[in-house]
Design a protein around this motif. Structure first.
Motif, short mmCIF file in Angstrom:
data_model
loop_
_atom_site.label_atom_id
_atom_site.label_comp_id
_atom_site.label_asym_id
_atom_site.label_seq_id
_atom_site.Cartn_x
_atom_site.Cartn_y
_atom_site.Cartn_z
N ILE A 1 55.49 -60.03 18.17
CA ILE A 1 55.49 -61.10 19.16
C ILE A 1 56.72 -61.97 18.95
O ILE A 1 57.02 -62.39 17.83
CB ILE A 1 54.18 -61.92 19.10
CG1 ILE A 1 53.07 -61.06 19.70
CG2 ILE A 1 54.33 -63.25 19.84
CD1 ILE A 1 51.71 -61.69 19.71
N LYS A 2 57.47 -62.15 20.03
CA LYS A 2 58.68 -62.98 19.99
C LYS A 2 58.42 -64.24 20.80
O LYS A 2 57.99 -64.16 21.96
CB LYS A 2 59.85 -62.19 20.59
CG LYS A 2 61.11 -63.00 20.75
CD LYS A 2 62.27 -62.11 21.16
CE LYS A 2 62.64 -62.31 22.61
NZ LYS A 2 63.87 -61.58 22.98
N LEU A 3 58.68 -65.37 20.19
CA LEU A 3 58.47 -66.65 20.87
C LEU A 3 59.79 -67.17 21.40
O LEU A 3 60.76 -67.27 20.65
CB LEU A 3 57.91 -67.69 19.89
CG LEU A 3 56.72 -67.30 19.03
CD1 LEU A 3 56.41 -68.43 18.06
CD2 LEU A 3 55.51 -66.99 19.92
N ALA B 1 66.08 -68.29 20.66
CA ALA B 1 66.45 -69.64 21.12
C ALA B 1 67.36 -69.61 22.34
O ALA B 1 67.65 -70.67 22.90
CB ALA B 1 67.13 -70.39 19.99
N ASN B 2 67.84 -68.43 22.73
CA ASN B 2 68.77 -68.33 23.87
C ASN B 2 69.84 -69.43 23.81
O ASN B 2 70.09 -70.14 24.78
CB ASN B 2 68.02 -68.39 25.21
CG ASN B 2 67.22 -67.13 25.48
OD1 ASN B 2 65.99 -67.14 25.42
ND2 ASN B 2 67.90 -66.02 25.75
N SER B 3 70.44 -69.58 22.61
CA SER B 3 71.64 -70.43 22.45
C SER B 3 71.38 -71.93 22.57
O SER B 3 72.28 -72.67 22.96
CB SER B 3 72.73 -70.05 23.47
OG SER B 3 72.97 -68.68 23.45
N ILE C 1 65.66 -64.40 13.57
CA ILE C 1 65.89 -65.50 14.53
C ILE C 1 66.96 -65.01 15.48
O ILE C 1 68.06 -64.64 15.08
CB ILE C 1 66.38 -66.78 13.81
CG1 ILE C 1 65.33 -67.28 12.81
CG2 ILE C 1 66.70 -67.86 14.84
CD1 ILE C 1 65.83 -68.42 11.92
N GLU C 2 66.62 -64.99 16.77
CA GLU C 2 67.54 -64.41 17.77
C GLU C 2 68.37 -65.49 18.45
O GLU C 2 67.81 -66.48 18.96
CB GLU C 2 66.71 -63.64 18.80
CG GLU C 2 67.54 -62.96 19.87
CD GLU C 2 66.67 -62.12 20.80
OE1 GLU C 2 65.54 -61.77 20.41
OE2 GLU C 2 67.13 -61.82 21.91
N GLN C 3 69.67 -65.28 18.44
CA GLN C 3 70.64 -66.08 19.20
C GLN C 3 70.38 -67.58 19.16
O GLN C 3 70.20 -68.22 20.21
CB GLN C 3 70.66 -65.61 20.66
CG GLN C 3 71.95 -65.97 21.39
CD GLN C 3 73.17 -65.26 20.81
OE1 GLN C 3 73.10 -64.10 20.43
NE2 GLN C 3 74.27 -65.97 20.72
N LEU D 1 69.60 -54.93 22.05
CA LEU D 1 70.43 -54.17 22.99
C LEU D 1 69.81 -54.19 24.38
O LEU D 1 68.68 -53.74 24.57
CB LEU D 1 70.58 -52.72 22.48
CG LEU D 1 71.40 -51.73 23.32
CD1 LEU D 1 72.73 -52.31 23.74
CD2 LEU D 1 71.60 -50.44 22.54
N LYS D 2 70.55 -54.74 25.33
CA LYS D 2 70.12 -54.73 26.73
C LYS D 2 71.10 -53.89 27.51
O LYS D 2 72.31 -54.14 27.52
CB LYS D 2 70.05 -56.15 27.28
CG LYS D 2 68.92 -56.96 26.67
CD LYS D 2 68.85 -58.36 27.21
CE LYS D 2 67.69 -59.10 26.55
NZ LYS D 2 67.74 -60.54 26.83
N ILE D 3 70.57 -52.93 28.19
CA ILE D 3 71.39 -51.91 28.84
C ILE D 3 72.29 -52.52 29.92
O ILE D 3 73.42 -52.10 30.10
CB ILE D 3 70.42 -50.83 29.38
CG1 ILE D 3 71.08 -49.50 29.55
CG2 ILE D 3 69.74 -51.27 30.63
CD1 ILE D 3 70.07 -48.38 29.74
#
Ligand SMILES: [Mg+2]
Length: 388
Positions: free
Chosen positions: A181-183, A211-213, A234-236, A283-285
């Protein structure tokens, strides 16, 4: 050119492996609007309805399908549905119409002079890969060299109105079988939310944040507090085009960092590794311009022991089917965001829909992307069509 006129060569004595030339005879751009079952909130806004461009490319009686998956607003990237329509209509379609391709990679050479706009480029690129797989009478996932048959599914959870509401929601989702699960988090909607989710889910569940920056290096102390929640990554957390500051931040944290927005190519992954900015790549295509660069990134990550998973852009079933095919590459080793169709849509535009059983989705065995399009439903959802 009719199908019978397609030049088909048998290669390497393998009767199942053909090289086929594709003359791009027709391209159709079609914008559809799909109402989401549930509104989805990130640090940059709320999505209630998706405006998606479906791209069809035809040659020799075969049609391939792709999808432009960027957002309606320039929040995630500078591209929007409207800019993608413009770039496809005024530049990409006129450039490639009538051209002959020996392989899907030839498309990237044709559009290389057009700078940027990877989501627009990917829309047609995906359709071309679907066409080549169909021409080879192969499922796309096998055509691209995929081998994995059990694909773990993670869920991306939008920002909720309170930590309590989030805790209740993630518990319900955990019970459905999701393997991670990603919050989505944002400034002021972070620590208390993560604490509540971790307490509800227990230590054993793969939990991450995106966090989308929304932060800067000045937030390092707060981000360091996230270490206590044993997140998978922790993403971005920092700026959308940054690699260097992420390298600095990584030195202060025990939780691995995952990069999303700034990764557009395998070269970007190499630079991120050189900076120590990421141990995980989302990775987003669409973000990388299509399958070709996605496959290069997958190979680079596999060769350099970088963890890899496939992110979602709230795609319709067409884009989702491409994502499923991509994840069958051996490099993907973390749960991806390909939740089932029914999670997002009252009715998806494909059949069969994407499903999940016990937290697993499986590759689609039909030829090409492996699904049929529901053309009657698509007609009802269509707001504009343009043919070339
Ligand atoms: Mg992300």
């Amino acid at each position: 050119m009719t199908r019978a006129e397609l030049q088909v060569f048998e290669l390497w004595g393998n009767a199942n492996c053909y090289a086929v030339l594709m003359k791009i005879e027709q391209i159709e751009l079609r914008e559809i609007r799909m109402e989401m079952k549930h509104a989805f909130e990130t640090s940059f806004g709320v999505t209630k309805e998706r405006r998606i461009i479906l791209v069809a490319v035809s040659s020799g009686g075969i049609t391939g399908y792709g999808e432009v998956s960027c957002n309606e607003t320039p929040g995630y990237s500078y591209e929007t549905t409207e800019t993608a329509w413009h770039i496809l209509k005024d530049f990409i379609a006129p450039t490639v119409l009538g051209q002959v391709l020996e392989q899907p990679a030839d498309y990237q050479a044709l559009v290389k002079p057009l700078r940027g706009h990877p989501f627009a480029k990917a829309g047609l690129e995906l359709a071309i890969w679907d066409w080549f797989a169909k021409a080879a009478n192969a499922p796309l996932w096998k055509y691209i060299g995929g081998t994995k048959t059990e694909l773990p599914v993670g869920l991306s959870v939008g920002i909720k109105k309170s930590p309590e509401a989030l805790a209740e929601f993630v518990l319900e989702q955990q019970a459905l079988g999701y393997q991670r699960i990603k919050l989505k988090i944002g400034r002021g909607r972070d620590l208390a939310y993560v604490a509540a989710a971790r307490a509800a889910l227990g230590e054993g569940m793969n939990l991450t944040v995106d966090a989308n920056s929304d932060y800067t290096l000045e937030d390092t102390a707060m981000l360091k507090e996230l270490d206590q929640y044993k997140l998978q990554y922790i993403e971005q957390p920092l700026e959308n085009d940054d690699i260097i500051d992420h390298g600095t931040l990584a030195k202060s944290l025990s939780t691995p960092l995952c990069l999303d927005e700034p990764i557009h190519s395998a070269s970007d992954v190499r630079r991120a590794l050189q900076m120590g900015a990421a141990k995980v790549i989302n990775l987003k295509i669409g973000r990388v311009g299509g399958h070709l660069e996605a496959h290069k990134i997958a190979a680079y990550c596999q060769a350099n022991s970088v963890a890899l998973w496939c992110g979602g852009m709230l795609e319709s079933g067409v884009g989702r089917a491409h994502n499923v095919a991509l994840q069958t590459l051996a490099a993907f080793n973390m749960a991806s965001d390909t939740a089932p169709s029914a999670r997002y849509w009252h009715e998806d535009i494909i059949e069969p829909e994407i499903i999940m059983e016990n937290g697993i989705t499986r590759p689609l065995e039909g030829i090409g992307i492996g699904v049929k399009l529901k053309h009657d439903l698509i007609s009802k959802l269509t707001t504009r069509v343009l043919g070339f």
